[in-house]
Every structure is written in structure tokens, then in C-alpha cells.
Design a protein around this motif. Structure first.
Motif, short mmCIF file in Angstrom:
data_model
loop_
_atom_site.label_atom_id
_atom_site.label_comp_id
_atom_site.label_asym_id
_atom_site.label_seq_id
_atom_site.Cartn_x
_atom_site.Cartn_y
_atom_site.Cartn_z
N PRO A 1 0.82 -1.23 0.00
CA PRO A 1 0.00 0.00 0.00
C PRO A 1 0.85 1.27 0.00
CG PRO A 1 -0.81 -1.58 1.62
CD PRO A 1 0.52 -2.09 1.16
N LEU A 2 1.96 1.26 0.74
CA LEU A 2 2.81 2.45 0.80
C LEU A 2 3.46 2.73 -0.55
CD1 LEU A 2 4.55 1.74 4.24
CD2 LEU A 2 2.60 3.25 3.79
N GLY A 3 3.95 1.67 -1.21
CA GLY A 3 4.59 1.85 -2.50
C GLY A 3 3.63 2.33 -3.57
N VAL A 4 2.43 1.78 -3.57
CA VAL A 4 1.43 2.18 -4.57
C VAL A 4 1.02 3.64 -4.36
CG1 VAL A 4 -0.92 1.78 -5.35
CG2 VAL A 4 0.60 -0.16 -4.95
N MET A 5 0.87 4.05 -3.10
CA MET A 5 0.49 5.43 -2.82
C MET A 5 1.57 6.40 -3.29
SD MET A 5 -1.53 5.54 0.83
CE MET A 5 -0.21 4.75 1.76
N GLU A 6 2.83 6.03 -3.15
CA GLU A 6 3.90 6.95 -3.51
C GLU A 6 4.21 6.95 -5.01
OE1 GLU A 6 7.74 8.11 -1.25
OE2 GLU A 6 8.32 6.39 -2.50
N ALA A 7 4.27 5.76 -5.62
CA ALA A 7 4.74 5.66 -7.00
C ALA A 7 3.64 5.39 -8.00
CB ALA A 7 5.82 4.58 -7.11
N GLY A 8 2.58 4.70 -7.61
CA GLY A 8 1.48 4.41 -8.52
C GLY A 8 1.91 3.64 -9.75
N SER A 9 1.51 4.12 -10.91
CA SER A 9 1.78 3.42 -12.17
C SER A 9 3.25 3.45 -12.56
CB SER A 9 0.93 4.04 -13.29
OG SER A 9 1.26 5.41 -13.47
N LYS A 10 4.06 4.29 -11.93
CA LYS A 10 5.50 4.32 -12.23
C LYS A 10 6.16 2.97 -11.96
CE LYS A 10 6.01 9.25 -11.10
NZ LYS A 10 6.66 10.22 -10.17
N LEU A 11 5.56 2.20 -11.07
CA LEU A 11 6.13 0.89 -10.74
C LEU A 11 6.07 -0.07 -11.91
CD1 LEU A 11 4.60 0.38 -7.18
CD2 LEU A 11 6.91 1.14 -7.74
N LEU A 12 5.20 0.20 -12.88
CA LEU A 12 5.00 -0.71 -14.00
C LEU A 12 5.77 -0.30 -15.25
CD1 LEU A 12 1.16 -1.34 -13.62
CD2 LEU A 12 3.07 -2.69 -12.71
N VAL A 13 6.52 0.82 -15.20
CA VAL A 13 7.36 1.22 -16.33
C VAL A 13 8.42 0.14 -16.53
CG1 VAL A 13 8.99 2.94 -17.19
CG2 VAL A 13 6.93 3.66 -15.93
N PRO A 14 8.58 -0.39 -17.76
CA PRO A 14 9.49 -1.53 -17.97
C PRO A 14 10.90 -1.33 -17.44
CG PRO A 14 8.14 -1.18 -19.92
CD PRO A 14 7.84 -0.05 -18.99
N SER A 15 11.51 -0.18 -17.68
CA SER A 15 12.89 0.04 -17.21
C SER A 15 12.95 0.09 -15.69
CB SER A 15 13.45 1.34 -17.80
OG SER A 15 12.63 2.45 -17.43
N THR A 16 11.94 0.71 -15.09
CA THR A 16 11.88 0.75 -13.63
C THR A 16 11.66 -0.63 -13.05
OG1 THR A 16 10.98 3.00 -13.66
CG2 THR A 16 10.64 1.73 -11.65
N LEU A 17 10.77 -1.38 -13.66
CA LEU A 17 10.49 -2.73 -13.20
C LEU A 17 11.73 -3.61 -13.34
CD1 LEU A 17 8.28 -4.57 -12.10
CD2 LEU A 17 7.64 -5.12 -14.46
N GLY A 18 12.48 -3.44 -14.44
CA GLY A 18 13.69 -4.23 -14.64
C GLY A 18 14.73 -3.95 -13.57
N LEU A 19 14.94 -2.68 -13.25
CA LEU A 19 15.88 -2.35 -12.18
C LEU A 19 15.37 -2.85 -10.83
CD1 LEU A 19 16.99 1.29 -13.11
CD2 LEU A 19 18.41 -0.77 -13.12
N GLY A 20 14.05 -2.81 -10.65
CA GLY A 20 13.47 -3.33 -9.42
C GLY A 20 13.74 -4.81 -9.25
N VAL A 21 13.67 -5.56 -10.34
CA VAL A 21 13.98 -6.99 -10.29
C VAL A 21 15.43 -7.20 -9.89
CG1 VAL A 21 14.24 -9.08 -11.69
CG2 VAL A 21 12.20 -7.65 -11.96
N LEU A 22 16.34 -6.40 -10.46
CA LEU A 22 17.77 -6.52 -10.11
C LEU A 22 18.00 -6.21 -8.64
CD1 LEU A 22 20.70 -6.93 -10.99
CD2 LEU A 22 20.77 -4.50 -11.60
N VAL A 23 17.36 -5.16 -8.14
CA VAL A 23 17.49 -4.80 -6.72
C VAL A 23 16.95 -5.92 -5.84
CG1 VAL A 23 16.70 -3.22 -4.92
CG2 VAL A 23 17.47 -2.32 -7.12
#
Length: 325
Positions: A224-246
């Protein structure tokens, strides 16, 4: 290490490696007997797991700092924990039946500690430098080592490590954002709780099943905290790819290694080894974030490494004494 049942089938072999490591650390039938060549290797194996986990988590944290402008601190936490939970569930397929209420209580506490530690730490590194944040955070495990230890040697090594931590901070934290410093100290308290409940989870659940379930708890709490702060930005492919690496570097790999290490390594010794984290964070900051090291920083790192080496030698001597006792 963390894939299984993928279309290529590569993860099946990698999961076999995960299953094999606990066998090397705590082989069936107990510890190596007197005079057997595996004795020293068995004593050092959990130490190697802890160090490898520290390298992975700190370089993952450096990558996370680069990701924060895209997703925010809470968004990075959500990506890290959600991806890690998904990977571990696929890899481990933990059994949900046959566990007691106490088992589930331990998993819930472990997951809450894990989620709190990550959330507070990323709030800290969003406000203060990575090396300073980790330096403050490591005070939690150091305090745990002093409180939990019943041996003078552990107190000595903890004191030496604490001296290195203070030196690495430049003698004080008055120049840091006080909110960021408070978040880092809170993350340290959660880190100490993580150590305690990680060990308990490792004893109650086979392989890394407990870790997978606790990661789900942490991910649910952070979502819930992440969705409130970032919203749809979490689904941007480059962001999601870096998130997987992290997630792989900072959660799946290090937590798995540490959980397995804690099955053979006493909590006080583990906590002292965690004092390597500021040194590793400073190195990651230099290599990834272009943060230069001063002579004082190098001396502080030497003190921390010296304390960790002392803890390793103490652990090895105790294992040898038990083998020949």
C-alpha cells in the motif's frame, strides 16, 4: 539460484544449488568429526555465506539509490519485496500445512521485521549518504551482539567494530539530516529483530520455506505504501527491470544466504560479522555512486574488518574445540 520451473528449466538446477548449500553447512549426521579434512571448511562456510550476502545486499542498495528518482523510496521497497516474494514462492513452493500457530507467529514477526527494516532503511538513504546510513544501521546488530553474548571475546570484537563504526561516521552525525539518521537507527533496531527471527524461522521451517513466507508478509505490508507513492510508475518496464535486479541482489540472495548461515553460526558472531556492512557499503558507494573514500574511512574499514576477522577466528576455534572435545 532463485529461479525454478521456468520455460527453460534453468531454475530447477539453480534451486538444487540452494538446497545443496544447507547440506554443506549442516550436513546430515552432524558436524565433521575429529581430524576430518572438512572440519575447517565447515567452520568457515557459514562465514562465507554471510560475507557473500553482505556484498550482494550493499551493491543492490547502491543500485536502489539510482532507482529512487524514478519510483521513490517506498516504491523501491515495494518492487524489491514483491519481486523477491514472487521469486521465492516459485523457487521454494513452501508448504502451508503442518505448521503450528507458533510457527506462523514466527513467520509473521520475521516478515514484519524484514518489511520494517527495508522501509526505514530506504527512507534513510533517500536523505543521507549510503555509507552513513549503513553505519548507523549496523549499530542494531552491534548492540545485539553485546546483549546476547556470554563470551568476553565477542564483547571485545564488538567494541572494536563499534570503534570502526564511529570512526567511519567522522566522529559524529551532527551534519546529517536528523530525520534520515533516525530512520537509519530505526532500521538498525529492525535489523536486530531480523537476526533473531531469521534464526528462529530457520529452525522451524525446512530449507528456505520460512523465508519465502516471511517475504510475502513483508511485501504485503509494503505494497500500500509503494502504490500510494509511485502508482503506475512501478510498472514502467525500465523501472520494473531495475526493481527486479534490486530484489535479487538485496533480498533474495542475501536473505537466503544469511538464513542458511544462521543455522550454524551463533547470533552474536553473526551480528559482529554484520559490522562489515559499512565497509561494503562504502565500497559500493565508491564503485557505483562515485563516492570517494578518505584516509579516515579506510582506517575505519580496517578496524571493522579486523573485528570481523577476530569473530571468525573465535568461531573457528570453538568448532575445533567441539570436534576434539
Amino acid at each position: 539460484m532463485n529461479d525454478r520451473r521456468s520455460a527453460t528449466g534453468v531454475a530447477t538446477a539453480e534451486r538444487a544449488a540452494v538446497v545443496a548449500v544447507p547440506g554443506a553447512v549442516a550436513a546430515p549426521g552432524g558436524r565433521p568429526g575429529p581430524g576430518r579434512p572438512g572440519g575447517r571448511a565447515a567452520a568457515l562456510a557459514p562465514v562465507a555465506l554471510v560475507v557473500a550476502g553482505g556484498l550482494s545486499v550493499q551493491f543492490g542498495s547502491a543500485v536502489a539509490v539510482l532507482l529512487m528518482p524514478r519510483a521513490g523510496a517506498l516504491g523501491v521497497v515495494t518492487l524489491r519485496l514483491a519481486v523477491a516474494a514472487l521469486v521465492l514462492l516459485i523457487v521454494c513452493r513452501p508448504k502451508l500445512r503442518g505448521h503450528s500457530r507458533a510457527d506462523w507467529g514466527t513467520v509473521l514477526a520475521f516478515g514484519a521485521a524484514m518489511g520494517g527494516m527495508n522501509t526505514l532503511f530506504y527512507q534513510a538513504v533517500d536523505r543521507i549518504p549510503l555509507g552513513a546510513a549503513v553505519t548507523l544501521e549496523v549499530l542494531g546488530p552491534l548492540v545485539l551482539s553485546v546483549v546476547a553474548s556470554r563470551r568476553l571475546a565477542n564483547l571485545v570484537w564488538a567494541g572494536l567494530a563499534l570503534g570502526g563504526v564511529v570512526l567511519l561516521s567522522g566522529g559524529g552525525f551532527d551534519r546529517l539530516d536528523p530525520v534520515g539518521a533516525a530512520y537509519a537507527l530505526g532500521a538498525g533496531a529492525m535489523w536486530a529483530a531480523y537476526i533473531v527471527f531469521s534464526a528462529r524461522t530457520g529452525r522451524r521451517f525446512p530449507q528456505v520455506d520460512g523465508l519465502a513466507l516471511a517475504m510475502v508478509v513483508a511485501a504485503v505490508l509494503s505494497l500500500p505504501l509503494g502504490v500510494m507513492e509511485a502508482g503506475s510508475k512501478l510498472l514502467v518496464p525500465s523501472t520494473l527491470g531495475l526493481g527486479v535486479l534490486v530484489a535479487l541482489l538485496s533480498s533474495v540472495l542475501p536473505y537466503t544466504l544469511e538464513l542458511m548461515a544462521l543455522r550454524r553460526l551463533p547470533a552474536p558472531t553473526f551480528a559482529i560479522l554484520m559490522s562489515l556492512e559499512p565497509a561494503i557499503a562504502a565500497t559500493a558507494g565508491f564503485l557505483v555512486l562515485d563516492q570517494a573514500l578518505s584516509t579516515t574511512d579506510a582506517l575505519a574499514i580496517a578496524l571493522v574488518i579486523g573485528a570481523s576477522m577476530g569473530a571468525v577466528r573465535s568461531q573457528t576455534r570453538r568448532v575445533k574445540a567441539r570436534e576434539h572435545g
